[in-house]
Each structure stands twice: as C-alpha cells, then as structure tokens.
Design a protein around this motif. Structure first.
Motif: not given
Length: 426
Positions: A262-273
């Motif tokens: 969950a901690r890794i997915q949290d970073s992978l799902n970051s919204n950079w727009s």
C-alpha cells in the motif's frame, strides 16, 4: 626487552582496550536516546584527550575527511551571526555537536589501532544491528498476539519499542548487511553461499517490515551490484537477465505484504499534474510522500531565491521558522504540515547555508568518493551510496540518528584506511 618496556606495553594495551570498548559503547548509543549517545561520545572524547596519541595528531586531523566536518560545524557558528532565533541556533549547535567531537576523537586515536580493530568494530555494529532487528521482530509478534493488529509489524509500529524512526533503522540495517557480505571470512564456499543468502533474505524481510520505499530501493541496488560483481564466470548478457529476474522476484515478494504494498502503491499513484503551479500546494488531498516532498522543495527553493538568501542561506537555527513561514504562504500550514523539515539532506544544507553549504557538501562527497576509489574501500563506497540515496528523501543531518551515525562511520572508515585494502572481498 626491559621491565619498563614490558610494563609500558601492557599499560598501552589496556588503554587501547578501553578505547575500543568505549567506541563500541558509542555504537550501542546509536540505538539509544540522544542524551545517552551524547554522554558516551563525550566519555570517549575525555578518554582520548587523556591517553590519546598527540604526536602527528594535527596532520591526522587535516587529512582525509575530518576537516570537512569541522568546517561544517564552524559554518554553523558563523551562521549564528545572521540568525534571528538565537535560542534555536544554540540548540542546533548542541544537536550537531558530533560534527565537532568525532573528528577530534578519531584524530587522537592511533591509526594503527583503528586499522587493527577495523573489522572487529564493523562486525560489532553489524551484529548489534541484526540483534536489534530480531528483538524488534520478536516484540512485534508479542504485541500482535496481544492486539491482533498487523500494523505492529510495519513502519513506526515495528520500531516503537526503541522510539527509533524506521527509515534510519533501515539505513543502519543496509550498512550492516553490506559489512557482513563484504568482509571476508575463512570458510567453505558452500557455507559462504548459504550464510550470505541467509543474511540477504533476513535483511530483505526486515526492510519489508520497516516499509521504507527508498531503503528497499537502495538495498536492491547494492545487493544486486554485489551479487553481479561476484558472478565472474558468465557473459554480461546473462548478468542482465539475472539482474532483471532478481528485481522481478523481489517485487513479487514485496507486493505480498499488504502494508508495504500500500505504501508503494501510494507513491506510484501520485498525481503530478500541475505540481509546478503554486496552487498545487492547496490540494492536500492529492499529496503522497513523493509529491509532498517535491512541493516542499519547490516552494522553499522559490522563496530562498526571492529573499536573496541563495548565497548564505537563512542561518543556524532559523530553518524551522523559515519553513513554517513558507508553508503558511503556500497553504501548507492550514493542512497540518507544521514544523516539517525538507526531507532532503542537500536541500537542508542549502536552506541553512546556501551555496556556501552546497560547496561544502559537494567537496565532502567528492573527497569520500576519492578515498573509496584510491583505497578500493567497498564499505566506504557503499556507505556513501546509502548516504546520498537515503539523503534524497530524508534530512539526514537534521536528525541525531543520522548526524551521529554517518559522521561516526565516515570518520572511522577514513581514519582506519590501510596502505593496501587486503581486508576487502575483491
């Protein structure tokens, strides 16, 4: 040999034993509260001032990496002159006292003694770190049996017993693993593979529980490099396939642990727009660990430039007040980010001392890299990699557990360098 020479030799041996014992106590202090670790550090200082090797101490102090830490502490003293919060500045000097004390300590210890005890001290740290990790694992099982809460195994829950930030424990554990893999032993090859494999698996499992994304990345990079270096009988293309397979298998194992996943997915799902826009900092609901850090760095760099503090920074002790002012301007205080540091060692250095601090930081990194290269010191090189990569997401010189650990081992390793690095596993 005269009686006087014999007695002098025995006395010298006892003093040397006492110095090494106190060094080991200082290593134990790394895992203890700051007041205890500082007390042991001052005890070590008093001991070497009493019985240290003063001949050529100045030349030893000037060489290798020691002056860089002394210079950095001196910059802190100068920084008080243009600081606004002098109470915080004094506290900052106290927190960063290892930059002053440890270089003096290691300059007064006979380098022959440090070289002789180098492996002994490194192994002591490595074994102690493994023991602490095992103890934390057992304690987590006990708490899980009592509470049935799986979170006691992960991140801050895992290190709650010793009140230790998990990311710093992860850094300690990675360095301990490198020590155990690099320092050679007289052993049968098959037993070596089993032993080293066991160390890697244990450390990997502990790091998954600690759940630091950066630490897991550093571990996989260093372990992958060490394994590939030891495999000399196959073609480079096969090495690449082995590396890819190793990373894929590691990823599968990591993702089998729900909290870490969950901690890794949290970073992978970051919204950079839109992250470069000032308005982005108002959207706290979009933050992940990655985007939050980038937001801190972005707004702080912008304000440092706007306030004409690029050259000298904000001064000693003023960084927290300055950051709170910046965060307030961009709406970060309103969503709870009060007294948050920058989570980046280089950004912290620039914030405090601007380009002057940046020049110092760069010089230290280059000097440590040069020493690791010319002496073929794999342990120093790996410590430098841990420092640089972990420092990308953590303020290693803003927390005692980072200040003491990295200063201690950089000074120790550089002061115990041999003429020929025969102790390393080539």
């Amino acid at each position: 040999m005269t009686l006087q020479t014999t007695l002098t030799g025995r006395l010298r041996g006892r003093w040397d034993f006492l110095i090494i014992l106190t060094i080991k106590l200082a290593i134990i202090g790394m895992f203890l509260p700051i007041k205890i670790s500082n007390f042991i550090m001052f005890l070590l200082l008093a001991l070497v001032l009493l019985i240290g090797k003063y001949s050529d101490a100045w030349s030893r102090l000037k060489r290798s990496i020691l002056p860089y830490f002394l210079l950095y502490y001196a910059i802190h003293i100068v920084g008080i002159l243009y600081s606004e919060n002098h109470f915080a500045a004094i506290k900052e000097l106290d927190k960063k006292i290892p930059f002053l004390i440890l270089p003096v300590v290691f300059s007064l210890i006979d380098p022959k003694l440090l070289l002789k005890e180098r492996v002994n001290i490194l192994l002591f740290f490595a074994r102690l770190t493994i023991i602490v990790s095992i103890a934390l694992g057992i304690y987590s099982f006990i708490r899980y049996w009592q509470t049935k809460d799986i979170n006691v195994f992960f991140y801050t829950g895992f290190t709650d017993l010793i009140k230790f930030h998990p990311v710093y424990l992860a850094g300690y554990l990675i360095f301990a693993t490198i020590i155990l893999l690099v320092i050679p032993k007289e052993r049968v090859a098959k037993w070596s593979v089993i032993r080293d494999g066991g160390i890697i698996i244990f450390s990997f499992f502990m790091l998954i529980l600690i759940s630091s994304k950066t630490a897991l990345f550093i571990f996989l990079v260093l372990i992958g490099y060490i394994l590939l270096e030891r495999i000399t009988s196959i073609h480079w293309s096969s090495k690449i396939l082995i590396c890819v397979g190793f990373l894929m298998m590691s990823g599968v194992v990591i993702y089998s642990f729900p909290v870490t996943r969950a901690r890794i997915q949290d970073s992978l799902n970051s919204n950079w727009s839109g992250i470069l826009d000032d308005e982005y900092t108002q959207k706290a609901s979009t933050y992940t660990g990655a985007t939050l850090r980038f937001s801190f760095w972005k707004v702080t760099a912008k304000e440092i430039y706007s306030d004409n503090k690029v050259l000298e920074g904000v001064g000693t002790g003023d960084q927290t007040d300055y950051l709170n002012k910046v965060y307030d301007k961009y709406g970060l205080l309103n969503v709870g980010y009060v007294n948050y540091n920058l989570h980046n060692v280089l950004m912290e250095v620039i914030l405090e001392f601007g380009l002057i601090g940046f020049a110092f930081f760069t010089a230290l990194i280059l000097k440590a890299s040069h020493l690791a290269k010319i002496y073929g010191d794999n342990i120093l090189a790996c410590l430098l990699v841990i420092f640089i990569l972990l420092g990308m997401t953590e303020s290693l010189w803003n927390i005692n557990k980072g200040i003491f650990f990295f200063t201690f081992f950089f000074c120790f390793l550089c002061c115990s360098l041999p003429t020929k690095s025969t102790y390393l596993d080539k």
